[in-house]
Enzyme design. Structure first.
Site, PDB file in Angstrom:
ATOM      1  N   CYS A  70     -17.509  76.540 -77.300  1.00 41.56           N
ATOM      2  CA  CYS A  70     -18.894  76.953 -77.061  1.00 41.56           C
ATOM      3  C   CYS A  70     -19.652  77.102 -78.373  1.00 41.56           C
ATOM      4  CB  CYS A  70     -18.919  78.277 -76.291  1.00 41.56           C
ATOM      5  SG  CYS A  70     -20.577  78.964 -76.093  1.00 41.56           S
ATOM      6  N   ASN A 176     -32.455  80.343 -68.006  1.00 35.88           N
ATOM      7  CA  ASN A 176     -31.868  79.601 -66.892  1.00 35.88           C
ATOM      8  C   ASN A 176     -30.435  80.092 -66.723  1.00 35.88           C
ATOM      9  OD1 ASN A 176     -34.177  77.937 -66.785  1.00 35.88           O
ATOM     10  ND2 ASN A 176     -33.293  76.532 -68.281  1.00 35.88           N
ATOM     11  N   HIS A 187     -22.626  80.246 -71.937  1.00 35.11           N
ATOM     12  CA  HIS A 187     -22.792  81.483 -72.709  1.00 35.11           C
ATOM     13  C   HIS A 187     -24.138  82.126 -72.362  1.00 35.11           C
ATOM     14  CE1 HIS A 187     -21.534  83.770 -76.408  1.00 35.11           C
ATOM     15  NE2 HIS A 187     -22.759  84.230 -76.217  1.00 35.11           N
ATOM     16  N   HIS A 189     -27.564  83.169 -72.487  1.00 32.29           N
ATOM     17  CA  HIS A 189     -28.623  82.863 -73.446  1.00 32.29           C
ATOM     18  C   HIS A 189     -29.903  82.501 -72.719  1.00 32.29           C
ATOM     19  CE1 HIS A 189     -27.557  78.739 -72.337  1.00 32.29           C
ATOM     20  NE2 HIS A 189     -28.672  78.317 -72.933  1.00 32.29           N
TER      21      HIS A 189
END
Length: 364
Positions: A70, A176, A187, A189
């Protein structure tokens, strides 16, 4: 809160927002990176009276990497990510694959020339990512109120900074969540866009507010809608002294909640300290109801409606729209012919029913 800006290996800006004054952010970016891509193209659609960004470089953006790769997790001694530090609270940085950018190509990009019916100009602007936590397996709904407050401070900081950049007409903070929405990085965000134009959604809302003010002798459309929802109460999901969360009477989405401050302000920086604290508490409450509705993480879009930078600020009323494509357990609302082709929404759930379901939801 401690604010520390640094530059990444390719010259993009990253800013740490720390809850501790002793946080050490001297770790450099150890990667060797190519230069960021030049700005996209903006092409004008004369039929729809809208600008469309063409950003072909985004085809190469990172897509659903495994958790150990990630790019939004902290770096480790063995692997460098987009965030050089080995831990962080909240981080904002320029998107590596931006839809808009201040980096104009050596040839100037597409010229600001009228190409007949399709004028094309460089896609000037700015796109940033906001990492809410270093914990890859967390979610906004599981943040502490103090951490949400830090995120609000980051939103306010970036709205102020981006609004001051040349050519920025509107700043949009959003999140989103969920693959059903189209998320490509799991992750926790969000993103911030600095648009070089006022977006169609905002222009429509402000046109409506302008007509309403003319028709009512100066009334504010958003303030009057909020007052009506608070007075009626049927669609109110949750509220506190400073904010109210309600399902709009003409909701487009199966589950859609709008969060309004009780005081009219134009944007996030205009919220005072008490309003920022109160938002954190109410928003976590509403997100918990979303996740508790079907005992599963709810896919959603959270979108801040802020005033444009230079126009119609007196008409605007800051609010957050939270909505989901999930209409039932295991069922999604697809934007098919009517919605996608005609922009004509058909909702499967009565807004009053949605509000009642959310009020009765077992918060996760």
């Amino acid at each position: 809160m401690k604010r520390t800006p640094i530059l990444l290996a390719d010259g993009r800006e990253l800013i740490y927002f720390d809850e501790r004054d002793d946080a050490d952010r001297s770790m450099p970016d150890r990667r060797s990176l190519p230069e960021p891509p030049p700005a996209s193209e903006l092409r004008y659609d004369a039929v729809m009276d809208e600008w469309v960004a063409v950003a072909a470089h985004r085809q190469d953006r990172t897509f659903l990497p495994p958790s150990d790769e990630c790019p939004l997790c902290p770096s480790t001694p063995a692997r460098s990510s987009e965030i050089p530090a080995y831990d962080y609270d909240v981080v904002v940085f320029e998107n590596r694959f931006p839809s808009f950018s201040h980096r104009i190509g050596p040839d100037g990009g597409p010229g600001a020339l009228d190409a007949g019916l399709v004028p094309t100009v460089p896609g000037r602007g700015r796109c940033e990512l906001v990492c809410f936590t270093a914990d890859h397996d967390s979610a906004f709904a599981r943040l502490s109120p103090a951490r949400v407050r830090t995120v609000v401070e980051a939103w306010a900081d970036r709205t102020t900074e981006l609004s001051a950049l040349p050519g920025i007409a509107q700043v949009f903070c959003f999140e989103n969540r969920g693959e059903e929405i189209g998320v490509t990085l799991h992750h926790p965000h969000g993103q911030i866009y600095g648009y070089p134009y006022v977006t169609p959604q905002t222009a429509t809302m402000l046109d409506s507010a302008r007509r309403y003010a003319h028709r009512t002798g100066g009334g504010n459309l958003f303030a009057d809608l909020l007052a009506a929802e608070r007075a009626g109460g049927e669609r109110v999901v949750a509220a506190n002294e400073y904010w109210t969360a309600f399902v709009p009477a003409a909701a487009r989405w199966p589950f859609e909640v709008h969060l309004y401050p009780h005081r009219q302000v134009a944007d996030i920086p205009a919220l005072d300290s008490t309003e920022r604290d109160a938002f954190a508490a109410l928003y976590l409450d509403v997100l918990g109801r979303f996740d508790g509705l079907f005992d599963a993480p709810m896919p959603y879009i959270a979108a801040w409606d802020q005033a444009p930078v230079h126009a119609d600020r007196h008409l605007a009323y800051l609010h957050l729209r939270l909505f989901s494509v999930r209409r039932a357990a295991g069922k999604l609302k697809y934007l098919a012919g009517s919605e996608s082709a005609m922009g004509a929404f058909v909702n499967d759930i009565r807004p009053e029913q949605a509000a009642q379901m959310l009020r009765e939801s077992n918060q996760q």
